[in-house]
Design an enzyme around this catalytic site. Structure first.
Site, short mmCIF file in Angstrom:
data_model
loop_
_atom_site.label_atom_id
_atom_site.label_comp_id
_atom_site.label_asym_id
_atom_site.label_seq_id
_atom_site.Cartn_x
_atom_site.Cartn_y
_atom_site.Cartn_z
N ASP A 145 0.85 -1.20 0.00
CA ASP A 145 0.00 0.00 0.00
C ASP A 145 0.88 1.25 0.00
OD1 ASP A 145 -2.17 -1.63 -0.03
OD2 ASP A 145 -2.82 -1.22 2.01
N TYR A 148 -1.53 4.80 -3.03
CA TYR A 148 -2.99 4.92 -3.00
C TYR A 148 -3.53 5.58 -4.27
CZ TYR A 148 -3.10 3.33 1.84
OH TYR A 148 -2.98 2.58 2.97
N HIS A 248 -10.22 -5.83 8.63
CA HIS A 248 -9.58 -6.87 7.80
C HIS A 248 -9.37 -8.17 8.58
CE1 HIS A 248 -9.03 -3.73 4.89
NE2 HIS A 248 -8.19 -3.06 5.65
#
Length: 388
Positions: A145, A148, A248
């Site tokens: 990540d 973005y 998550h």
């Protein structure tokens, strides 16, 4: 790379903290103050002003033996000489200059046209003493990540350019080794690309693709690791396998069920993950006797197993994940809903010191605060000993 002292900086990036201690571990009561997440505008990191200047320079490890380096950069134009890297031995007079040619590519994505992307591999490098003793860290591990860009229409590729300029002051001088996160999955305008997963160790990076069995690739790769030359076996994934945050939760479960037995058998020392925007460190535990589908089975302490560290707390535009499961599971040793970074200092082939640093949050705290630390003992050489 020398083993006398290796430092890895891990990121995904109150003077007195109070901790809640349970039979499971420690839950820090420090929670980062929720503030609006403002994304830096593209103009914050503009292209260099010089004609056809290289930009977004970054390096990463280029072979399995630790003697290769991949140098990458971007230029607006593909002119003669733009694809050449010149290098020499440090502190020499420059008379022994060498050069390496880079591969060149560019791409189009919706209405975006990239600059020219270069990747040059330098081989046969030797580790210098002044590099081995460098206190600034010899590599950066990043568990996915990054920019973005996918949060923007058409996965705005200009965000990747801006991000490349943003990290260049670090990534151009010490190798970054990263895993691909869900925010790195880009799709063609009509046909999705194959999904990629990345695994890394101290001396190599393995790219797993859907065209070849990931389990077979992992088995083959683990067999290549010579623990007499590479004592510490460190893995990067994106979605954590042991996560006591409601954000998550159990998203890495199918991957854990498939790969965990091989991590235990091959005595992986540490598994770093991102994805969850908080920090958590596990005990050395395994769940290889179970095939969890409902989350009710309990992992057990296993001194052959890795320590699992969720370090998706490097900062992001989506905010902090501050919804931990209560009570704290027995496998969880320490957890905190803050942004931060970690430093792993490999002292020798048997011992490493790990610290997690809560990032500075306001003007009254002059620097990052060490909120979690542990001495780690190598699973291959000290496999029967307790880790703390």
């Amino acid at each position: 790379m020398g083993l006398n002292h290796l430092t890895l900086v891990c990121s995904a990036i109150a003077l007195l903290s109070i901790f809640v201690v349970s039979q499971a571990g420690v839950t820090s009561t420090h929670v980062r103050v929720s503030e609006p997440s403002e994304e830096m505008p593209l103009e914050t990191f503009p292209p260099p002003a010089c004609y056809n200047a290289p930009e977004q320079v970054h390096i990463t490890q280029g072979d399995h033996a630790g003697r290769g380096m991949i140098i990458s950069w971007v230029t607006p134009l593909n002119e003669d000489g733009s694809n050449v890297v010149t290098y020499w031995i440090a502190n020499s007079d420059g008379s022994d200059n060498k050069s390496a040619l880079a591969t060149t590519s560019s791409y189009r994505y919706f209405n975006y046209t990239s600059g020219y992307l270069y990747h040059a591999t330098i081989k046969g490098l030797e580790t210098l003493y002044n590099y081995m003793s460098n206190p600034k860290g010899q590599a950066v591990l990043f568990a996915g990540d990054l920019s973005y860009a996918d949060d923007h229409p058409n996965h705005d590729q200009r965000k990747w350019d801006s991000y490349g300029r943003f990290v260049e002051p670090s990534a151009a001088y010490q190798p970054w080794i990263w895993a691909a996160g869900n925010h790195e999955i880009d799709y063609a305008e009509s046909i999705p690309h194959k999904v990629h997963l990345h695994f890394g160790t101290k001396s190599n990076e393995l790219q797993l693709t859907s065209s070849y069995s990931p389990l077979t690739q992992l088995m083959d790769e683990l067999k290549k690791v010579n623990r007499s030359e590479t004592p510490w076996l460190i893995v990067l994934v994106h979605a954590p396998w042991y996560n006591s945050n409601n954000y998550h939760y159990m998203e890495g479960e199918s991957m854990r069920v498939t790969f965990e037995p091989w991590f235990v058998e091959n005595k992986v020392d540490i598994v770093f993950a991102g994805h969850v925007h908080a920090y958590e460190r596990s005990e050395r535990i395994s769940n290889i006797q179970y095939n969890i589908t409902d989350g009710m089975s309990t992992p057990v302490k296993d001194q052959n197993a890795p320590v699992y560290i969720t370090i998706g707390d490097g900062g992001n535009i989506e905010g902090i994940a501050n919804n931990f499961i209560d009570p704290q599971p027995s496998y969880s040793a320490f957890r905190e809903a803050s942004f931060g970074h970690a430093i792993l200092e490999i002292k020798n082939r048997t011992h490493a010191h790990y610290t997690w640093h809560r990032n500075k949050e306001d003007e009254f705290i002059p620097e990052a605060v060490i909120a979690d630390s542990i001495w780690l003992k190598n699973r291959y050489y000290l496999r029967e000993e307790e880790t703390s």
